[in-house]
Design a protein around this motif. Structure first.
Motif, PDB file in Angstrom:
ATOM      1  N   VAL A  57      79.105 -12.148  -7.006  1.00 58.34           N
ATOM      2  CA  VAL A  57      79.188 -12.896  -8.261  1.00 58.34           C
ATOM      3  C   VAL A  57      77.917 -13.712  -8.475  1.00 58.34           C
ATOM      4  O   VAL A  57      77.381 -13.775  -9.589  1.00 58.34           O
ATOM      5  N   LYS A  58      77.399 -14.303  -7.398  1.00 61.56           N
ATOM      6  CA  LYS A  58      76.158 -15.085  -7.506  1.00 61.56           C
ATOM      7  C   LYS A  58      75.018 -14.201  -8.007  1.00 61.56           C
ATOM      8  O   LYS A  58      74.280 -14.576  -8.919  1.00 61.56           O
ATOM      9  N   TRP A  59      74.902 -12.999  -7.446  1.00 64.60           N
ATOM     10  CA  TRP A  59      73.837 -12.091  -7.874  1.00 64.60           C
ATOM     11  C   TRP A  59      74.053 -11.624  -9.306  1.00 64.60           C
ATOM     12  O   TRP A  59      73.099 -11.496 -10.081  1.00 64.60           O
ATOM     13  N   LEU A  60      75.304 -11.343  -9.689  1.00 70.97           N
ATOM     14  CA  LEU A  60      75.586 -10.929 -11.059  1.00 70.97           C
ATOM     15  C   LEU A  60      75.231 -12.027 -12.056  1.00 70.97           C
ATOM     16  O   LEU A  60      74.686 -11.759 -13.133  1.00 70.97           O
ATOM     17  N   GLN A  61      75.521 -13.279 -11.699  1.00 75.73           N
ATOM     18  CA  GLN A  61      75.203 -14.395 -12.584  1.00 75.73           C
ATOM     19  C   GLN A  61      73.702 -14.632 -12.685  1.00 75.73           C
ATOM     20  O   GLN A  61      73.226 -15.152 -13.686  1.00 75.73           O
ATOM     21  N   ASN A  62      72.956 -14.220 -11.658  1.00 74.65           N
ATOM     22  CA  ASN A  62      71.503 -14.356 -11.694  1.00 74.65           C
ATOM     23  C   ASN A  62      70.831 -13.159 -12.368  1.00 74.65           C
ATOM     24  O   ASN A  62      69.604 -13.085 -12.388  1.00 74.65           O
ATOM     25  N   GLY A  63      71.610 -12.193 -12.866  1.00 75.42           N
ATOM     26  CA  GLY A  63      71.045 -11.099 -13.641  1.00 75.42           C
ATOM     27  C   GLY A  63      70.912  -9.775 -12.923  1.00 75.42           C
ATOM     28  O   GLY A  63      70.300  -8.851 -13.461  1.00 75.42           O
ATOM     29  N   ALA A  64      71.448  -9.643 -11.727  1.00 79.66           N
ATOM     30  CA  ALA A  64      71.365  -8.367 -11.013  1.00 79.66           C
ATOM     31  C   ALA A  64      72.215  -7.328 -11.733  1.00 79.66           C
ATOM     32  O   ALA A  64      73.309  -7.617 -12.209  1.00 79.66           O
ATOM     33  N   GLN A  65      71.692  -6.105 -11.804  1.00 77.71           N
ATOM     34  CA  GLN A  65      72.398  -5.008 -12.468  1.00 77.71           C
ATOM     35  C   GLN A  65      72.952  -4.046 -11.417  1.00 77.71           C
ATOM     36  O   GLN A  65      72.185  -3.479 -10.650  1.00 77.71           O
ATOM     37  N   PRO A  66      74.268  -3.839 -11.386  1.00 78.36           N
ATOM     38  CA  PRO A  66      74.815  -2.881 -10.414  1.00 78.36           C
ATOM     39  C   PRO A  66      74.618  -1.442 -10.882  1.00 78.36           C
ATOM     40  O   PRO A  66      74.622  -1.163 -12.076  1.00 78.36           O
ATOM     41  N   THR A  67      74.451  -0.528  -9.923  1.00 77.39           N
ATOM     42  CA  THR A  67      74.424   0.902 -10.242  1.00 77.39           C
ATOM     43  C   THR A  67      75.854   1.318 -10.582  1.00 77.39           C
ATOM     44  O   THR A  67      76.800   0.543 -10.421  1.00 77.39           O
ATOM     45  N   ASP A  68      76.020   2.539 -11.044  1.00 75.18           N
ATOM     46  CA  ASP A  68      77.350   2.993 -11.468  1.00 75.18           C
ATOM     47  C   ASP A  68      78.366   2.925 -10.328  1.00 75.18           C
ATOM     48  O   ASP A  68      79.480   2.427 -10.489  1.00 75.18           O
ATOM     49  N   THR A  69      77.990   3.434  -9.164  1.00 78.98           N
ATOM     50  CA  THR A  69      78.912   3.438  -8.028  1.00 78.98           C
ATOM     51  C   THR A  69      79.167   2.017  -7.545  1.00 78.98           C
ATOM     52  O   THR A  69      80.309   1.655  -7.231  1.00 78.98           O
ATOM     53  N   ALA A  70      78.116   1.211  -7.497  1.00 77.54           N
ATOM     54  CA  ALA A  70      78.287  -0.179  -7.073  1.00 77.54           C
ATOM     55  C   ALA A  70      79.174  -0.932  -8.064  1.00 77.54           C
ATOM     56  O   ALA A  70      79.995  -1.755  -7.673  1.00 77.54           O
ATOM     57  N   ARG A  71      79.026  -0.635  -9.352  1.00 76.23           N
ATOM     58  CA  ARG A  71      79.872  -1.276 -10.369  1.00 76.23           C
ATOM     59  C   ARG A  71      81.340  -0.924 -10.138  1.00 76.23           C
ATOM     60  O   ARG A  71      82.217  -1.785 -10.238  1.00 76.23           O
ATOM     61  N   ALA A  72      81.614   0.338  -9.819  1.00 73.99           N
ATOM     62  CA  ALA A  72      82.996   0.761  -9.553  1.00 73.99           C
ATOM     63  C   ALA A  72      83.564   0.016  -8.346  1.00 73.99           C
ATOM     64  O   ALA A  72      84.719  -0.421  -8.358  1.00 73.99           O
ATOM     65  N   ILE A  73      82.747  -0.139  -7.311  1.00 73.30           N
ATOM     66  CA  ILE A  73      83.206  -0.845  -6.106  1.00 73.30           C
ATOM     67  C   ILE A  73      83.428  -2.323  -6.404  1.00 73.30           C
ATOM     68  O   ILE A  73      84.432  -2.913  -5.983  1.00 73.30           O
ATOM     69  N   LEU A  74      82.503  -2.927  -7.132  1.00 71.68           N
ATOM     70  CA  LEU A  74      82.644  -4.352  -7.489  1.00 71.68           C
ATOM     71  C   LEU A  74      83.879  -4.569  -8.356  1.00 71.68           C
ATOM     72  O   LEU A  74      84.588  -5.568  -8.197  1.00 71.68           O
ATOM     73  N   SER A  75      84.146  -3.632  -9.244  1.00 76.95           N
ATOM     74  CA  SER A  75      85.332  -3.734 -10.087  1.00 76.95           C
ATOM     75  C   SER A  75      86.596  -3.597  -9.250  1.00 76.95           C
ATOM     76  O   SER A  75      87.573  -4.330  -9.443  1.00 76.95           O
TER      77      SER A  75
END
Length: 166
Positions: A57-75
């Motif tokens: 969450v800290k990285w997402l709030q700082n503007g990091a963009q997840p790849t498609d697979t990473a986005r699925a895992i984070l979700s």
């Protein structure tokens, strides 16, 4: 510097194991990274995922963009939901306690779903083993039945031969 949340491959050939990392977008797939956020092992059913949700969450709030697979895992692990709720807290739409309560309710529901899947898989495994055992028993009984008449014929021939000798 553009930061990506992505998977970094480890493990041996045919048995992948991935680290979930925050890395510079220009670095190689398995190259330097800024922070290791978790682990993803797709070799199990269901897959094993360990994730530092707060770090993601800290990285997402700082503007990091997840790849498609990473986005699925984070979700799947709720990091995107927690980021969304944090945005709502920042805007004043809800309080910190309400956001934490919603996130905890979501986690409980998710844990129940995963547990149900594990139970279903173990039941299916047990049923498959039972069917295999029944099929094996039927084959063994058929084999014994096929061998039994031969034995009875030999016994009958031996008794006839002994009767003739007497």
């Amino acid at each position: 510097m553009a930061v990506k949340l992505r998977l970094q491959r480890h493990g041996k050939k045919g048995k992948p194991l991935y680290w979930i990392v925050a890395a510079d977008a220009r670095s190689k797939r398995d190259g330097k990274f800024l922070e290791k956020l978790g682990l993803y092992n797709p070799n199990h059913n269901p897959a094993i995922i360990e994730l530092d949700v707060d770090g993601a969450v800290k990285w997402l709030q700082n503007g990091a963009q997840p790849t498609d697979t990473a986005r699925a895992i984070l979700s799947y692990k709720g990091a995107l939901l927690k980021n969304h709720l944090a945005g709502g807290v920042k805007k004043g739409a809800l309080t910190e306690e309400e956001a934490e309560k919603k996130f905890q309710a979501w986690l409980d529901e998710k844990a129940a779903k995963v547990e149900a899947k594990k139970d279903g898989l173990s039941k299916a495994d047990a049923e498959a083993k039972a069917k295999a055992l029944e099929a094996e028993k039927a084959v063994n009984e058929a084999r014994i039945a096929a061998a039994a008449p031969v034995v009875e014929e030999e016994v009958a021939e031996e008794t006839e031969a002994s009767n003739e000798e007497e």
